[in-house]
Design a protein around this motif. Structure first.
Motif, short mmCIF file in Angstrom:
data_model
loop_
_atom_site.label_atom_id
_atom_site.label_comp_id
_atom_site.label_asym_id
_atom_site.label_seq_id
_atom_site.Cartn_x
_atom_site.Cartn_y
_atom_site.Cartn_z
N VAL A 146 0.83 -1.20 0.00
CA VAL A 146 0.00 0.00 0.00
C VAL A 146 0.87 1.26 0.00
O VAL A 146 0.56 2.24 -0.68
CB VAL A 146 -0.96 -0.01 1.21
CG1 VAL A 146 -1.66 1.33 1.37
CG2 VAL A 146 -2.00 -1.13 1.04
N ILE A 147 1.97 1.22 0.74
CA ILE A 147 2.87 2.37 0.75
C ILE A 147 3.46 2.61 -0.64
O ILE A 147 3.41 3.72 -1.17
CB ILE A 147 4.00 2.16 1.78
CG1 ILE A 147 3.43 2.24 3.21
CG2 ILE A 147 5.09 3.21 1.60
CD1 ILE A 147 4.43 1.87 4.28
N THR A 148 4.00 1.56 -1.24
CA THR A 148 4.65 1.76 -2.54
C THR A 148 3.63 2.15 -3.61
O THR A 148 3.90 3.01 -4.45
CB THR A 148 5.42 0.51 -2.98
OG1 THR A 148 4.55 -0.63 -2.97
CG2 THR A 148 6.58 0.24 -2.03
N ARG A 149 2.46 1.52 -3.60
CA ARG A 149 1.44 1.87 -4.58
C ARG A 149 0.95 3.31 -4.40
O ARG A 149 0.74 4.03 -5.38
CB ARG A 149 0.26 0.91 -4.48
CG ARG A 149 0.53 -0.50 -5.01
CD ARG A 149 -0.71 -1.36 -4.84
NE ARG A 149 -0.54 -2.74 -5.26
CZ ARG A 149 -0.69 -3.20 -6.49
NH1 ARG A 149 -0.99 -2.35 -7.45
NH2 ARG A 149 -0.53 -4.48 -6.77
N SER A 150 0.74 3.73 -3.15
CA SER A 150 0.20 5.07 -2.91
C SER A 150 1.20 6.15 -3.33
O SER A 150 0.81 7.19 -3.85
CB SER A 150 -0.18 5.23 -1.44
OG SER A 150 0.94 5.17 -0.58
N PHE A 151 2.49 5.91 -3.13
CA PHE A 151 3.48 6.89 -3.58
C PHE A 151 3.63 6.84 -5.10
O PHE A 151 3.82 7.88 -5.75
CB PHE A 151 4.82 6.66 -2.89
CG PHE A 151 4.90 7.30 -1.52
CD1 PHE A 151 5.32 8.61 -1.38
CD2 PHE A 151 4.52 6.60 -0.39
CE1 PHE A 151 5.37 9.22 -0.14
CE2 PHE A 151 4.56 7.20 0.86
CZ PHE A 151 4.99 8.52 1.00
N GLN A 152 3.54 5.66 -5.69
CA GLN A 152 3.61 5.53 -7.14
C GLN A 152 2.50 6.33 -7.80
O GLN A 152 2.71 6.94 -8.86
CB GLN A 152 3.49 4.05 -7.54
CG GLN A 152 3.48 3.78 -9.01
CD GLN A 152 4.86 3.84 -9.64
OE1 GLN A 152 5.86 3.81 -8.94
NE2 GLN A 152 4.91 3.93 -10.96
N MET A 153 1.31 6.36 -7.19
CA MET A 153 0.16 7.05 -7.78
C MET A 153 0.11 8.52 -7.38
O MET A 153 -0.85 9.21 -7.70
CB MET A 153 -1.14 6.35 -7.39
CG MET A 153 -1.23 4.92 -7.93
SD MET A 153 -2.80 4.09 -7.56
CE MET A 153 -3.88 4.88 -8.77
N ARG A 154 1.16 8.97 -6.70
CA ARG A 154 1.22 10.39 -6.30
C ARG A 154 2.50 11.05 -6.77
O ARG A 154 3.08 11.88 -6.08
CB ARG A 154 1.08 10.51 -4.78
CG ARG A 154 -0.32 10.22 -4.28
CD ARG A 154 -0.46 10.46 -2.80
NE ARG A 154 0.34 9.53 -2.01
CZ ARG A 154 1.03 9.88 -0.93
NH1 ARG A 154 1.05 11.13 -0.53
NH2 ARG A 154 1.72 8.97 -0.26
N GLY A 155 2.95 10.64 -7.96
CA GLY A 155 4.04 11.37 -8.59
C GLY A 155 5.43 10.87 -8.31
O GLY A 155 6.41 11.55 -8.63
N PHE A 156 5.56 9.66 -7.73
CA PHE A 156 6.88 9.12 -7.44
C PHE A 156 7.13 7.87 -8.27
O PHE A 156 6.21 7.24 -8.77
CB PHE A 156 7.01 8.76 -5.96
CG PHE A 156 7.04 9.95 -5.04
CD1 PHE A 156 8.25 10.53 -4.67
CD2 PHE A 156 5.86 10.49 -4.54
CE1 PHE A 156 8.28 11.61 -3.83
CE2 PHE A 156 5.87 11.59 -3.69
CZ PHE A 156 7.09 12.15 -3.33
N ASN A 157 8.40 7.53 -8.37
CA ASN A 157 8.81 6.22 -8.89
C ASN A 157 9.07 5.36 -7.65
O ASN A 157 10.15 5.40 -7.08
CB ASN A 157 10.06 6.35 -9.75
CG ASN A 157 10.48 5.01 -10.35
OD1 ASN A 157 9.93 3.96 -10.03
ND2 ASN A 157 11.48 5.05 -11.22
N SER A 158 8.06 4.64 -7.24
CA SER A 158 8.14 3.89 -5.97
C SER A 158 8.36 2.42 -6.28
O SER A 158 7.43 1.65 -6.49
CB SER A 158 6.85 4.09 -5.16
OG SER A 158 7.00 3.55 -3.86
#
Length: 969
Positions: free
Chosen positions: A82-94
């Motif tokens: 959930v952490i990696t997905r949520s940052f990925q969908m908020r402008g990061f390469n997570s």
């Protein structure tokens, strides 16, 4: 036949149409999505889509590769996902790179068990052949766990994970060890360590857990040998729960802060021990309890000062037994001595306890000055047998050496023979049993012992050349780290403040060796050329190179003729996992060092968080992470620890099989994961119910959007209710983003569930169904509502995508069949103009009035005076001026879903329905007047006003006429 008689009005309504099923069928459908993501290489697409964005890195704490995943794994991996997905969908390469811990005793033990079953002797098998079997065993379970993690919906680089047994990883781990060696932080020392007899290895604190254990307890008399002439016929009495350590006794500790007295036995009722006339010294606070235990009557004779105690030298209680206990036993002042339990004196065996060792080492110079031998004996060997340093109990004993613990972790005969010897020497005051918490190996679940043995350590307090020590660096790093929850910082700091030097060596075969050469005194060879040959070989062949034939000569090269010996101990696996940041974060171009966050269970304050901190501070001067998140443990529904014996273990595979992975993920997201959580059938059912409500909300939106032609409506042209919903989207966007930033997933999930169930399904959708289903296609209200539902769908599905990856993917593809994946999307950018706090404040008042109306209607339905709210036309008395102003320009009949409504500026009459928390509003029920529209079921006075459609209202007739003009009627 009239026109009206020919029309099936249900077919003229814009009712929801979707293939998105009400029944999720998650156990059947989720594997299809896993396969789809695999076939399309979603992981690669995620990386391609995020190219150029700032990295956000969660470094995976490696699970152990020796079995199927359990509920703790599921909780842990879902949180990370959930952490990696949520940052990925908020402008990061997570980028999430999973990893596995592969070395160590549990795997080695499994191969040994296999050998025993086959009648093979491990010691007769070439070490690298044995290590290869360990490697294959670990790889098997990595493959199994990979499939299980994917089934949970975890997205990561499973094609190229990191493993501690990868050749490059083993080379890097060895390289980190050599950094400690070259900087002088690594040393060979002889200290008491926790030792597993069952597993034949030293253990770190992180490898130990505490369980109830029943110990033999003894009170032992030490005769005063010299130093206090007026007390020469007295004894100092100690108490211990480890009788087997008495042969290792070298001192007795006391505290200058404790009041001591000299006591005389006046009568005895025991079978052994003190008799009348014997004089004994006790802490005054503990004398009565001790004499009672020994069934003795007594009297106090006088005080015994700390000066008296400091001047004393004692005789060993076993003097004369076995010919080996003739040495003097000094009295040592110690801060660790209390009068909470025992006798107020502490038996000090420096080979069997950290505090004993420290006290002995602190006093060594003074003790040596008195002519006392300060050598620490090795009284117990690696198999738990007494050695020659325990005369009378070791190999010289008739019948062979006594044993503390056997190969199965059972008590040996050591306590028994020591107690018998003490009785024979008239040195036993009393004996008993005590059930207490005692250290056990977390692998074998068997008790451990403290045993003095040569091991390899890293200094905690040695100056590193810049005025810092490993301890001071680690403490500063803790202060510089963000902890979620904050209590984790206090916990880790306390562990670092109190921990002894880091013991690195293990006496095993499977792992990275302590690949150094040392002389007879333990001095380490510091030769960069030798180190380079070692690391080059490890990179190419793995750590097996250390155990290959001719390895010594190969690595030493032209120094092979010098008296350097290869160290054969294996590195503590916590050093392995503590080094993972080097060969992942530093060595992979798709990651970065330090990590943004580490996340593991709260037990890792003494495990992975701890070892990673020490390893990185020792070699790089700071922690390898910027933030540390901890989660609790999963209990059953009654708050009990899960165990096979209780039959309360919840298996994630079963939940997935019965309900689906998204249900398990929803449970994780609705828990206070920072604390211990509860899980069982009832908890799962609660989440199933919540999921159904959310799914039905998504399904209704999809069905409604089947009628969406994509036409937009300007914000200024929207009704207030639509503008209110856009405001709520803007508000929720802030809540969701802040919640994801704070790792407060329960807040995010709860906000979304409440919004979908309470504000959408039970309010907005309920109110707007009439306009969406019945209004003419040209209706501005209907068009505005479709625009809002469109925004609601896009935002909600994206917000939920990290939490429910399977359901949101299914919904996204149902809405956008040509899309690749919702997980390649970004959270929507919310226009600033959507935020309208003034409008929201007004509508909070509107909804207060509505609550009173709907409350009154609920009673009418319950009493069967009405069937539908459309049969009602309530009279609403609004005496409150603010509420009356708020609803002045609002169609309260529409908002309350009634056919009509009357608003009066007056106090509510007696008998009107009121709510305590909404002052100044009362509702008197009344029946709707007029005729029921055959299409919309509303009661109006204009039914039949259009002769072409005589049984519908004017609004519905206009809608029908538009449909007819379009040829759809």
């Amino acid at each position: 036949m009239t026109t009206a008689e020919k029309i099936d009005y249900s077919k003229t309504l814009n009712l929801p149409q979707t293939d998105f099923p009400m029944r999720a069928g998650l156990p059947q459908n989720e594997p299809k999505l896993v396969e789809r993501w695999q076939n399309m290489n979603l992981y690669k697409k995620l990386r391609e889509s995020a190219a150029g964005r700032p990295l956000y890195v969660l470094h995976d704490g490696p699970p152990y590769a020796n079995g199927n995943i359990h509920i703790g794994h599921a909780l842990n991996k879902v949180l990370k996902d959930v952490i990696t997905r949520s940052f990925q969908m908020r402008g990061f390469n997570s980028n999430y790179v999973p990893g596995w811990d592969c070395h160590g005793l549990p795997i080695e033990w499994k191969i040994e068990e296999k050998y025993r079953a086959e009648g093979k002797n491990k010691d007769e098998v070439p070490v690298n052949e044995f290590r290869q079997e360990c490697r294959e065993f670990a790889q098997h379970w990595i493959d199994v766990q990979t499939a299980e993690f994917k089934r949970l919906g975890i997205e990561g680089d499973f094609e190229k994970p990191y493993t501690t047994m990868n050749f490059h990883a083993e080379a890097r781990i060895a390289g980190e060890l050599l950094k400690f060696a070259m900087s002088g932080q690594l040393y060979r020392g002889s200290k008491p360590v926790m030792w597993s007899v069952v597993e034949r290895t030293a253990l770190a604190e992180a490898e130990v857990e505490y369980h109830d254990y029943e110990s033999d307890t003894i009170w032992v008399k030490f005769p005063i040998a010299s130093g206090a002439e007026d007390l020469s016929d007295a004894h100092v009495v100690i108490w211990t729960t480890t009788p087997w350590t008495i042969p290792g006794n070298r001192a007795v500790a006391y505290s200058p802060r404790i009041s001591y007295g000299l006591y005389e036995v006046t009568a005895a009722e025991n079978d052994f021990g003190p008799q009348a006339g014997e004089k004994l010294i006790f802490a005054d606070a503990l004398a009565e309890e001790s004499f009672t235990k020994a069934k003795l009557q007594y009297k106090r004779l006088c005080d015994v000062s700390s000066d008296d105690l400091a001047a004393m030298t004692l005789a060993h209680p076993l003097k004369g037994f076995g010919g080996g206990y003739e040495f003097a036993v000094p009295m040592l002042a110690g801060d660790h001595v209390t009068d909470d339990a025992g006798t107020g004196f502490v038996h000090t065996a420096p080979g069997h306890g950290r505090e004993d060792f420290d006290a002995w080492m602190d006093a060594a110079k003074d003790v040596a000055a008195k002519g006392i031998d300060t050598r620490i004996p090795f009284t117990v060997d690696d198999a738990g047998y007494f050695t020659k340093d325990a005369p009378g109990f070791g190999p010289d004993r008739e019948g062979g050496a006594a044993r503390v613990i056997d190969d199965n972790g059972k008590k040996g005969d050591a306590n028994k023979v020591v107690i018998e010897a003490l009785i024979g020497a008239n040195a036993l005051f009393a004996r008993g049993r005590l059930k207490h918490q005692y250290p056990h190996s977390w692998r074998s679940k068997k008790p451990v012992i403290f045993r003095n043995t040569p091991q390899w350590f890293v200094y905690m307090d040695e100056d590193l050349g810049d005025g810092t020590t490993l301890r001071s660096r680690a403490l500063k790093a803790i202060d510089d780290t963000r902890f979620v929850p904050g209590a984790g910082q206090t916990r880790l700091r306390a562990m670092i403040e109190d921990r002894p030097d880091w013991v690195l060596s293990r006496q095993r075969a499977w792992g990275v060796p302590i690949c150094v050469f040392a002389d007879a005194d333990g001095e380490v060879l510091k030769d960069e050329a030798v180190n380079a040959r070692i690391l080059e070989a490890f990179e190419a062949e793995g750590a097996d190179a250390w155990f290959a034939e001719g390895a010594r000569e190969r690595f030493l090269g032209d120094r092979a003729g010098e008296p350097w010996q290869m160290v054969t101990d294996i590195l503590d696996v916590w050093f392995d996992s503590g080094s993972t940041h080097t060969f992942t974060l530093e060595d992979r171009p798709d990651l970065k060092w330090p990590a943004d966050v580490y996340l593991e269970g709260s037990d890792q304050h003494r495990g992975w968080f701890h070892s990673s901190l020490l390893e990185s501070c020792g070699t790089r001067g700071r922690a390898p992470y910027d933030a540390v998140i901890t989660h609790g443990f999963t209990m059953d529904e009654d708050g009990r620890k899960m165990s096979k014996s209780l039959g309360n273990v919840v298996v994630p595979q079963e939940i997935i099989k019965q309900s689906g992975a998204d249900i398990l993920r929803l449970w994780v997201m609705t828990t206070d994961y920072w604390e211990d959580q509860r899980l069982g059938k009832n908890v799962i059912q609660t989440n199933v119910d919540a999921y159904r409500k959310m799914r039905n909300t998504i399904r209704w939106m999809l069905g409604t959007l089947a009628h969406d032609d994509g036409e937009d409506v300007a914000l200024a042209d929207m009704p207030e209710l639509e503008r209110l919903m856009l405001h709520r989207i803007a508000e929720l966007d802030e809540v969701v983003r802040k919640g994801y930033d704070a790792f407060d997933f329960k807040r995010v999930t709860r906000a979304l569930i409440d919004f979908m169930v309470v504000e959408l399904s039970a309010f907005y959708f309920d109110v707007r169904k009439d306009a969406l289903y019945c209004d003419a296609l040209s209706s501005q209200k209907r068009k505005a509502s479709l625009v809002v539902v469109r925004h609601l769908f896009d935002n909600l599905v994206k917000w939920l995508a990290p939490i429910l990856p399977f359901t949101t993917e299914e919904a996204w593809l149902a809405r956008y069949p040509d899309a690749v994946s919702v997980h390649l999307e970004q959270f929507c950018e919310i226009p600033a103009e959507w935020k309208n706090d003034e409008l929201a404040a007004k509508w909070r008042k509107v909804r207060q009035v509505r609550r009173v109306v709907t409350g009154a209607l609920e009673i009418e339905r319950r009493e069967k005076r009405i069937g539908s709210s459309l049969e009602a036309a309530p009279i609403v008395h609004v005496a409150d001026a603010e509420l009356r102003a708020a609803i002045a320009d609002v169609d309260m009949a529409e908002i309350s879903i009634t056919s009509d409504i009357t608003i009066l500026d007056s106090e509510a009459p007696a008998g009107a329905f009121v709510l305590e928390d909404v002052k100044g509003v009362g509702v008197v029920p009344a029946m709707a007047q007029g005729t029921k529209c055959a299409r919309s079921w509303r009661y109006t006075n204009d039914v039949g006003s259009d002769p072409e459609f005589p049984d519908v209202s004017a609004r519905d007739a206009a809608a029908l006429r538009e449909l007819k003009a379009l040829g759809r009627l």
